[in-house]
Scaffold this active site. Sequence first.
Site, mmCIF file in Angstrom:
data_model
loop_
_atom_site.group_PDB
_atom_site.id
_atom_site.type_symbol
_atom_site.label_atom_id
_atom_site.label_comp_id
_atom_site.label_asym_id
_atom_site.label_seq_id
_atom_site.Cartn_x
_atom_site.Cartn_y
_atom_site.Cartn_z
ATOM 1 N N SER A 1 0.851 -1.200 0.000
ATOM 2 C CA SER A 1 0.000 0.000 0.000
ATOM 3 C C SER A 1 0.885 1.247 0.000
ATOM 4 O O SER A 1 0.647 2.194 -0.753
ATOM 5 C CB SER A 1 -0.912 0.015 1.238
ATOM 6 O OG SER A 1 -1.771 -1.099 1.236
ATOM 7 N N GLY B 1 -4.503 -1.280 -2.787
ATOM 8 C CA GLY B 1 -3.923 -0.718 -1.571
ATOM 9 C C GLY B 1 -4.997 -0.508 -0.519
ATOM 10 O O GLY B 1 -6.160 -0.238 -0.848
ATOM 11 N N LYS B 2 -4.591 -0.654 0.740
ATOM 12 C CA LYS B 2 -5.515 -0.343 1.832
ATOM 13 C C LYS B 2 -5.128 1.055 2.299
ATOM 14 O O LYS B 2 -4.244 1.226 3.149
ATOM 15 C CB LYS B 2 -5.374 -1.404 2.934
ATOM 16 C CG LYS B 2 -6.540 -1.434 3.900
ATOM 17 C CD LYS B 2 -6.569 -2.722 4.677
ATOM 18 C CE LYS B 2 -7.457 -2.612 5.909
ATOM 19 N NZ LYS B 2 -8.864 -2.373 5.660
ATOM 20 N N LEU B 3 -5.743 2.035 1.673
ATOM 21 C CA LEU B 3 -5.343 3.438 1.811
ATOM 22 C C LEU B 3 -6.482 4.258 2.404
ATOM 23 O O LEU B 3 -7.641 4.100 1.996
ATOM 24 C CB LEU B 3 -4.960 3.994 0.434
ATOM 25 C CG LEU B 3 -3.753 3.275 -0.188
ATOM 26 C CD1 LEU B 3 -3.675 3.501 -1.690
ATOM 27 C CD2 LEU B 3 -2.474 3.767 0.492
#
Length: 308
Positions: A65, A159-161
């Site tokens: 990420s 991505g874990k955004l």
Amino acid sequence: MLEYGQKLWSNGEIRDFSDAGKISILVHSLHYGVGAFEGIRAYSRRDGRSTVFRLREHLERLAHSCKLVGIPLEYDTEVLARACLAVLSANELREAYLRPLVLIGVGSLGLASGENPTHALIVAWKWGAYLGEGGVKRGVRCKTSAWGRPSSMAAFPRGKLTGQYVTSVVAKNDALRDGYDEALMLDDGGHVCEGTGENIFVVQDRRLLTPPLSCSILPGITRDTVITLAREEGYRVEERLLSREDVYLADEVFLTGTAAELTPVVEVDGRAIGRGEVGPVTTQLQERFFETVRGDDESHPEWLTEVY
Ligand code: PMP
């Protein structure tokens, strides 16, 4: 009120929440939403030990990420793994949710963030079933959101955004306001992607279908776990695009996520899924899932990291 641990890990050290838990309103990530995070669970087990589930895979996704959006992260997976265990020990937590968070700190408040420092933080709290104990046992009701998952032209679906959750938060709040438990989000082509914080599986004729990574979904670690366990149980699992009709006409539907674990879905957009009750395939996979994360099933020791 959230019952969070009084100790957190901040840039390499265990510190008191009352001190290091406060951040400046000038933090760049707060203004523009460029931050990366993870959600990881530790489970206490029948044998008295406590283990974290798929810790390294979560921390590798955190690194991915950060890489996607160019946040420099100076801590590698090994350091962050030790830090996660240290947060659990410092707070004497055996069963908890861990939240690593990587932020762009104070410096420039223009969009260019190149010179700003990175803050890496890990907090932990006690979190029961994300979609409720009743939801895990009896299933939840979902509503398709008018808000879509952003495509890779507009965002970073893998991505874990932090900033990518804006429409998810709105979709979740709208679903709750309308009396549902969770929202389902579509992609630009109208395919069903996932819930606001969970991947989705459809059971049709004892086959499992789940959208492919190309469908703007987060590559869920629970999704990967369930695909592996389902294949071990002899099910065919296919990654393919799903329409709303595939979901409405499914025999069974369930959601997977670290927070939501494996939660059955019994209704979508006012239509009962199957007979409107938790189905046999979901029940079987849910049992296997909980035995695996709690260490009662020892077929995947590589997924468990011991805390105590
Ligand atoms: N999709 C989204 C958008 C999520 O936020 C999450 C939770 N991390 C998931 C899917 C499930 O991912 P995982 O199983 O790795 O928790």
